[in-house]
Design a protein around this motif. Sequence first.
Motif, PDB file in Angstrom:
ATOM      1  N   ASP A 154       0.840  -1.189   0.000  1.00 21.89           N
ATOM      2  CA  ASP A 154       0.000   0.000   0.000  1.00 21.89           C
ATOM      3  C   ASP A 154       0.883   1.249   0.000  1.00 21.89           C
ATOM      4  O   ASP A 154       2.109   1.165  -0.109  1.00 21.89           O
ATOM      5  N   ASN A 158       3.239  -1.174   3.376  1.00 22.89           N
ATOM      6  CA  ASN A 158       2.841  -2.416   4.035  1.00 22.89           C
ATOM      7  C   ASN A 158       2.478  -3.478   3.014  1.00 22.89           C
ATOM      8  O   ASN A 158       1.867  -3.176   1.980  1.00 22.89           O
ATOM      9  N   ASN A 160       0.291  -6.514   1.655  1.00 24.61           N
ATOM     10  CA  ASN A 160      -1.097  -6.952   1.795  1.00 24.61           C
ATOM     11  C   ASN A 160      -1.361  -8.137   0.884  1.00 24.61           C
ATOM     12  O   ASN A 160      -1.129  -8.071  -0.327  1.00 24.61           O
TER      13      ASN A 160
END
Length: 244
Positions: A154, A158, A160
Amino acid sequence: MTNDSIFTDIIPGAGHWSMNVSKGTVLRIKDLEGGANVSMLFYNPFNLLERYNAPDTLKGQHTFKLTSGHCLYSDMGRVFCSITRDDTGWVDSVCGVANKSKVATKWGERDYQTDRNQWKQNGYDALLVEVAKYGLGKRDLAANLNLFSCVKTDESGNLNFVPEHSQAGDCIELRFEMDTLVVLSTCPHPMNPAKEYPFKPVELALFEAQPMAEDDACLHSREENERAFENNRRFHGQASICQH
């Protein structure tokens, strides 16, 4: 590639498998139910010190994800295989595998003696069991690929996990450019958020590859790939001389 397979097999979820795959062969891996994960490593069967190198593979092709048109490099600057088909459009290249503790924390602990084929194997131990057949151990488990899985970043950096990335019937095909020991596990991805341990089978099929065309996408997608294929050519020339 011909329509006649040389070899086929179905690997159940939480399984592991290995085989020496010959140069000029295509390995087709099919997600049978959707949501599969195949953690994969490669070694040179004639020199097991040569193995898949994730950093060089990504750096040499200026990419974070891997998909059709990319090559998978060894740590000797050669190409183990080329990704000639990827129905999913994204192969995870950085997240590794889960260990026993992580699987037990996420899905509860089971053991083979009690639960047989429904025990909750982890990717780390599955790969370790498989490489041990060739005299390899913990220090030989390099960073692996996770076929059929996608992890994106993101805006904050991070990682995901992307649910339902692979659908039933999706295939990934690897064309082998040198003889390669292929080691894989069908244990779930370490970031899979499923509430129940996902037992996802895959089908393997080996085919004879067609000769590489002059405009081959994997060969020409990066200049680095062209140099790696030249390293392959020199390696195979040296090997044929030594055999005589």
